[in-house]
Scaffold this active site. Structure first.
Site, mmCIF file in Angstrom:
data_model
loop_
_atom_site.group_PDB
_atom_site.id
_atom_site.type_symbol
_atom_site.label_atom_id
_atom_site.label_comp_id
_atom_site.label_asym_id
_atom_site.label_seq_id
_atom_site.Cartn_x
_atom_site.Cartn_y
_atom_site.Cartn_z
ATOM 1 N N SER A 45 0.822 -1.197 0.000
ATOM 2 C CA SER A 45 0.000 0.000 0.000
ATOM 3 C C SER A 45 0.865 1.259 0.000
ATOM 4 C CB SER A 45 -0.924 0.003 1.216
ATOM 5 O OG SER A 45 -1.909 1.003 1.091
ATOM 6 N N PRO A 125 4.313 1.064 -7.753
ATOM 7 C CA PRO A 125 3.459 2.025 -7.044
ATOM 8 C C PRO A 125 2.499 1.348 -6.077
ATOM 9 C CG PRO A 125 3.427 2.392 -9.425
ATOM 10 C CD PRO A 125 4.071 1.073 -9.195
ATOM 11 N N GLY A 481 -22.534 7.816 -40.134
ATOM 12 C CA GLY A 481 -22.695 9.243 -39.904
ATOM 13 C C GLY A 481 -23.638 9.472 -38.738
ATOM 14 N N SER A 483 -26.895 10.610 -36.457
ATOM 15 C CA SER A 483 -28.342 10.477 -36.620
ATOM 16 C C SER A 483 -28.867 11.731 -37.317
ATOM 17 C CB SER A 483 -29.010 10.334 -35.244
ATOM 18 O OG SER A 483 -30.408 10.264 -35.374
ATOM 19 N N LYS A 487 -28.203 8.935 -43.871
ATOM 20 C CA LYS A 487 -27.646 7.635 -44.242
ATOM 21 C C LYS A 487 -28.698 6.734 -44.892
ATOM 22 C CE LYS A 487 -26.548 6.604 -40.062
ATOM 23 N NZ LYS A 487 -27.093 7.840 -39.475
ATOM 24 N N SER A 488 -29.814 6.554 -44.195
ATOM 25 C CA SER A 488 -30.853 5.641 -44.685
ATOM 26 C C SER A 488 -31.454 6.138 -45.993
ATOM 27 C CB SER A 488 -31.954 5.480 -43.631
ATOM 28 O OG SER A 488 -31.442 4.871 -42.457
ATOM 29 N N SER A 555 -22.897 3.622 -36.286
ATOM 30 C CA SER A 555 -21.607 2.941 -36.043
ATOM 31 C C SER A 555 -20.533 3.944 -35.630
ATOM 32 C CB SER A 555 -21.171 2.139 -37.275
ATOM 33 O OG SER A 555 -21.226 2.908 -38.453
#
Length: 642
Positions: A45, A125, A481, A483, A487-488, A555
């Site tokens: 510790s 450490p 890309g 929302s 894209k769609s 994505s």
């Protein structure tokens, strides 16, 4: 070299003058170069006295030059933390930040030697935030010195570091109960601490440890026996370090294992395979096997810089030549022919997570085991370990310093052994593919049985045959890309145009797959990774059927888009970045999602409280501020058909 310079010779300094250099230095080097080397760590510790202990070892073994000693005395006076006495921690706490904070934050390596042995010590450490540094220091150690402040007793970090030491396979453990001078050298206090620690050691499966009462500051039981603790009859710390067994020696009794580091081909007449022997021994004429291929041959010769050998053992770096010409390259493992190690592509393993970013199940990482580097994915943890209670806790991910048991899958079969048997072939690290940062250390337990039972089935009508029948090239067109970027819309127009041209297509849309295939997933980072992993696998299967697959998904992470790209043949993944500024996408907000995200009703929304990582090398970029959906679709179609 000045006349007041000295070289440590056991516990007595030897002063070297210019007249003595020529006749003495060669003899000194010859004497010391053949000593064994022990690597050990100090851990525990915060403020248990690790740096002070190492400073005391350096001081008492006469490994400090006169100018260093003078500087140490001056620094001790200026720092003034030890009541006028020498502050030995200053020999080790070399970073300015460490001196300012009074803690060790890096792994400090120091060298010293005695008449019997050479040593490399890692001062690791104590602060929980830097547990990953402790794991780094312990990964190559033969022995661990776990310090406990006699006033504090067994603490959380004592348990954490002890658990990790045991997990990493360090079987030679010293429990150094430090600062005995501050508890009046009490035997009762010492045995109370040893009893507490013994109970915990038994719980974690630590078979044995050597308890030693010490004072790093005063030097009690470090090099010389302490007159203040006549009740202790065991060895001094340095005495034990000089006699402790080495891990390389222990590995010589196992079957031969040598990971190949590189193919040594200096000319057309020589072809050898270079590496360090991880276990066992080898002689010319021994039958060997190269894994994962399984090819067999015999050792023709053992070549080193100093000439050929009749025998090589664990720990030696050598070059082997074979009697037959067989394939062997970096990452392969040369093993004893009649006692090979296992080969598999799925494992159960313990992970120690070492970075602030959480482990994301399904995300591809690079796995480096020995000289092998492969792509690997981690399933969600079977459980996380609470190091205080040793409870197994349910967990979907692992955070900084967490320890968990997981299943791991690699993109190809690799030779391995359990970490408990052979740390060289059972210990690995995980590397972030985007940043090249080490994110975890792992220890393999065993291969999953299903990895032995699941094989690729050969088919006669393959991917190319399916695509040729449709008179097209199968590929994935991946729209990514924010929302509301379009894209769609663009993907739908592209599919209609391809359909009009007689092409066989299928459109996978982000919203649509969440109604079925991915209905069980939310929108956390881990769920987003799994969402894309599943879609990528489905898209690959559809290209195997010869289709042109279009996908429209936010994505947000580069790693997952790269994962899908890696599933495809070279050139069959077309990334389309629908580049729309956040303010424009938010202005459109046809589904009202941005409004909900801004008001706090919708958590983990990309662009608001969850990041979007823009593509760096997309095949097609369409800016929907400059181009209409129709124009953007034409640009994508032109690339696909080119």
């Amino acid at each position: 070299m000045s006349a007041d310079t000295h070289i440590a010779e056991g516990n007595d300094p030897v002063y070297v003058t210019d007249a003595l250099i020529a006749e003495d230095i060669d003899a000194y080097l010859e004497k010391h170069q053949h000593k064994t080397m022990l690597r050990f760590i100090t851990c525990g510790s915060v403020d248990d006295g690790k740096s002070t202990l190492i400073g005391r070892l350096l001081y008492d073994s006469k490994m400090i030059f006169e100018d260093q000693l003078a500087s140490l005395e001056n620094d001790s006076k200026s720092v003034g933390t030890q009541g006028g006495e020498i502050d030995f921690a200053l020999l080790v706490d070399g970073l300015a930040a460490e001196r300012e904070q009074g803690i060790t934050i890096d792994v400090a390596y120091r060298f010293f030697a005695t008449d019997k042995r050479k040593f490399i010590v890692a001062d690791t450490p104590g602060h929980e935030q830097y547990t990953r540094n402790m794991v780094t220091g312990a990964s190559t150690a033969d022995l661990a010195v776990i310090l406990i402040d006699a006033r504090q007793g067994v603490l959380t970090q004592t348990r954490r570091h002890s658990y990790l030491v045991n997990l990493l396979g360090i079987r030679n453990v010293v429990l150094a109960v430090n600062k005995m001078d501050l508890v009046d050298y009490s035997a009762e206090r010492f045995y109370e601490i040893v009893s507490d620690y013994s109970h915990f050691a038994k719980q974690i499966g630590m078979d044995s440890f050597l308890p030693i009462p010490i004072s790093g500051l005063k030097g009690d039981n470090i090099v010389e026996k302490s007159p203040h603790m006549p009740w202790y009859q065991g060895p001094t710390l340095l005495g034990h370090l000089e006699e402790a067994p080495l891990s390389d020696t222990a590995m010589q009794d196992y079957a031969f294992r040598m990971p190949v580091q590189w193919v040594n081909r200096p000319n057309l007449d020589f072809r050898g395979f270079t590496g360090q022997i991880g276990a066992g021994s080898v002689r010319p004429g021994d039958p060997i096997r190269v894994l994962p291929s399984g090819k067999t041959t015999r050792v023709k010769s053992i070549v080193t810089h100093d000439g050929n050998l009749d025998l090589a053992v664990a720990g030696q770096s050598i070059t082997l030549t074979f009697e037959d010409e067989i394939d062997c390259s970096r990452g392969d493992v040369i093993v004893q022919a009649d006692e090979p190690c296992e080969v598999a592509d799925q494992f159960e393993a313990t992970l120690v997570w070492m970075t602030d970013a959480e482990m994301l199940p399904g995300r591809p990482y690079l796995l480096k085991l020995g000289t092998q580097t492969v792509t690997a994915t981690v399933t969600e943890p079977k459980y996380e370990v609470n190091v205080n209670t040793l409870e197994h806790l349910a967990s979907k991910t692992l955070g900084l310093n967490a320890i968990g048991v997981v299943n791991i899958s690699t993109d190809r079969s690799i030779p391995f052994e359990s970490y408990a048997t052979n740390p060289d072939l059972g210990g690995f690290i995980l590397i972030d593919r985007m940043t090249n940062a080490t994110v975890a250390a792992g220890m393999i337990h065993f291969a999953l049985r299903r990895s032995q039972n699941v094989h690729w089935q050969a088919v006669d009508v393959d991917r190319d045959a399916h695509a040729a029948q449709k008179n097209q090239k199968a590929r994935v067109v991946w729209f990514t890309g924010l929302s509301g970027s379009g894209k769609s819309t663009i993907a739908n127009i592209v599919e209609k145009k391809l359909h009009a041209l007689g092409k066989h297509t299928f459109l996978l849309d982000g919203d649509n797959v969440r109604h079925g295939l991915n209905r069980d997933l939310g929108f956390t980072d881990a769920d987003r990774v799994e969402n894309i992993r599943r879609v990528g696998e489905v898209a690959r299967l559809m290209t195997d059927a010869g289709l042109i697959v279009l996908t429209a998904f936010i994505s947000p992470f580069r790693s997952e888009r790269q994962m899908v790209r890696d599933l495809m043949e070279n050139g069959d993944f077309v990334e389309v970045y629908v580049n729309t500024p956040l303010d424009v996408a938010e202005e459109r907000d046809v589904k009202g999602l941005y409004r909900k995200a801004r008001s706090g009703q919708l958590k983990n929304f990309t662009g608001i409280d969850s990041p979007y990582e823009e593509p760096e090398h997309a095949e097609v970029v369409v800016n929907t501020v400059e181009l209409s959906p129709e124009e953007a679709a034409e640009k994508v179609l032109e690339y696909i058909l080119r």
